[in-house]
Write an enzyme that holds these catalytic residues in place. Structure first.
Site, mmCIF file in Angstrom:
data_model
loop_
_atom_site.group_PDB
_atom_site.id
_atom_site.type_symbol
_atom_site.label_atom_id
_atom_site.label_comp_id
_atom_site.label_asym_id
_atom_site.label_seq_id
_atom_site.Cartn_x
_atom_site.Cartn_y
_atom_site.Cartn_z
ATOM 1 N N MET A 128 -24.157 -68.700 -14.568
ATOM 2 C CA MET A 128 -25.087 -69.376 -13.669
ATOM 3 C C MET A 128 -24.431 -70.499 -12.857
ATOM 4 S SD MET A 128 -27.558 -67.412 -14.228
ATOM 5 C CE MET A 128 -28.989 -68.112 -13.440
ATOM 6 N N ARG A 129 -23.188 -70.304 -12.491
ATOM 7 C CA ARG A 129 -22.507 -71.276 -11.615
ATOM 8 C C ARG A 129 -22.030 -70.547 -10.369
ATOM 9 N NH1 ARG A 129 -23.215 -76.446 -13.720
ATOM 10 N NH2 ARG A 129 -23.332 -76.202 -15.952
ATOM 11 N N ASN A 171 -20.436 -59.693 -9.505
ATOM 12 C CA ASN A 171 -21.577 -60.429 -10.055
ATOM 13 C C ASN A 171 -22.778 -59.505 -10.126
ATOM 14 O OD1 ASN A 171 -23.195 -62.667 -10.869
ATOM 15 N ND2 ASN A 171 -23.974 -62.832 -8.779
ATOM 16 N N HIS A 187 -26.934 -59.598 -9.943
ATOM 17 C CA HIS A 187 -28.020 -60.501 -9.543
ATOM 18 C C HIS A 187 -29.369 -59.828 -9.780
ATOM 19 C CE1 HIS A 187 -29.934 -63.798 -7.534
ATOM 20 N NE2 HIS A 187 -30.653 -62.911 -6.862
HETATM 21 C C1 GAR Z 1 -29.510 -61.433 -15.802
HETATM 22 O O1 GAR Z 1 -30.797 -61.089 -15.389
HETATM 23 C C2 GAR Z 1 -28.605 -61.611 -14.583
HETATM 24 O O2 GAR Z 1 -28.904 -60.739 -13.536
HETATM 25 C C3 GAR Z 1 -28.930 -63.028 -14.184
HETATM 26 O O3 GAR Z 1 -29.030 -63.726 -15.401
HETATM 27 C C4 GAR Z 1 -29.472 -62.835 -16.425
HETATM 28 C C5 GAR Z 1 -28.491 -62.920 -17.564
HETATM 29 O O4 GAR Z 1 -28.917 -62.149 -18.646
HETATM 30 N N1 GAR Z 1 -27.911 -63.595 -13.354
HETATM 31 C C6 GAR Z 1 -28.167 -64.454 -12.387
HETATM 32 O O5 GAR Z 1 -29.275 -64.861 -12.129
HETATM 33 C C7 GAR Z 1 -26.943 -64.929 -11.624
HETATM 34 N N2 GAR Z 1 -27.338 -65.701 -10.499
HETATM 35 P P1 GAR Z 1 -27.925 -61.830 -19.830
HETATM 36 O O6 GAR Z 1 -27.276 -63.150 -20.227
HETATM 37 O O7 GAR Z 1 -28.830 -61.302 -20.902
HETATM 38 O O8 GAR Z 1 -26.917 -60.827 -19.349
#
Ligand code: GAR
Length: 278
Positions: free
Chosen positions: A135-136, A157, A159
């Site tokens: 999340m960075r 990445n 998203h």
């Molecule tokens: C996932 O939904 C991913 O798409 C999102 O965080 C979640 C992580 O889940 N990523 C973002 O929002 C990036 N900007 P996880 O830790 O269970 O894989």
């Protein structure tokens, strides 16, 4: 299955995407192996799974770095190869009216954290870096250290939205609150913006009237696990090319965009060859 590519992963939280990738690697469903898992948060739940599987792990506590870098210490911590003007000129994720001092502090402190990440990653050479719920926003300082060949990006990445809609930190929440009837997820190469890089793959699902935000998240995550492993396999098969395209709009404006082309796989090429011979 061909030769395995080496994957590094960065996470911030639960790590269900990391789990899907590790499972696919361990079951030989993709030509890849995870060589390290890093985090910006020492408490990230996903790290314990990686450790249980005997993977190299590390964390760079971004919050602690930001604290430490405040004030007088900042200058002495900035990496020697950091070029503020270069980073400011290439980044395109901060467009707000930040004053120059705030901008400089932001990119300097990020460079300190990113230099620490790069140091931790250095013992583990990798072909592809996957951000799996990291999340960075990575700055050009970090990206340029990893993408040493600008025409061959190697940071992916995932998203939780159908980009370019709903970039940022809460893709499913934004999709749901907007009243969308379809949601989805996107895997893209990382560029100098926030969730703006060339799109590799997307999957969509229907949002039904009775769906709660939790239901939307659940549907989305299940698709993410499939999508991420498919995109990693395309990379492993060397089938992804980033190509510049220029389009001319009706009003004469020319638009330049980098897009991902997916080359045909072995099976598809074989089918075409057979078709040509008959
Ligand atoms: C996932 O939904 C991913 O798409 C999102 O965080 C979640 C992580 O889940 N990523 C973002 O929002 C990036 N900007 P996880 O830790 O269970 O894989």
């Amino acid at each position: 299955m061909g030769n395995k590519i080496r994957i590094g992963a960065l996470i911030s939280g639960g790590g269900s995407n990391l789990r899907a990738i590790m499972d696919a690697c361990e079951a030989n469903r993709i030509d890849a192996m995870v060589v390290f898992v890093g985090s910006d948060n020492p408490e990230a739940k996903g790290m314990s799974r990686a450790k249980k599987h005997g993977l190299a792990t590390f964390s760079v506590d971004y919050k602690a770095v930001m604290e430490e870098a405040r004030g007088e210490l900042l200058e002495s911590l900035i990496p020697e190869d950091f070029d503020l003007q270069g980073v400011l000129a290439s980044q395109h994720f901060i467009t707000s009216a930040w004053n120059s001092e705030k901008l400089a502090t932001h990119f300097r402190t990020r460079a300190i954290a990113e230099a620490a990440l790069l140091r931790e990653m250095a013992p583990y050479p990798f072909d592809l870096l996957v951000l799996a719920g990291f999340m960075r926003v990575l700055t050009p300082y970090f990206i340029d250290h990893v993408n040493t060949n600008p025409s061959r990006p190697r940071i992916m990445n995932i998203h939780p939205a159908l980009l370019p809609s709903f970039p940022g930190v809460d893709g499913y929440g934004d999709t749901y609150r907007y009243g969308c009837k379809v949601g989805g997820c996107t895997v893209h190469f990382v560029d100098y913006g926030e969730d703006t890089g060339p799109i590799i793959g997307q999957k969509a699902f229907e949002i039904k009237p009775e769906d709660t935000l939790e239901a939307v998240r659940e549907k989305g995550l299940m698709l993410e696990w499939e999508l991420y492993t498919e995109c990693i396999q395309l990379f492993a098969e060397n089938r992804l090319r980033v190509v510049p395209k220029t389009y001319t709009l009706k009003n004469g404006t020319r638009v330049n965009k980098k897009v991902v082309e997916i080359l045909a796989g072995k099976r598809e090429r074989h089918r075409k060859e057979v078709a040509l011979c008959t």
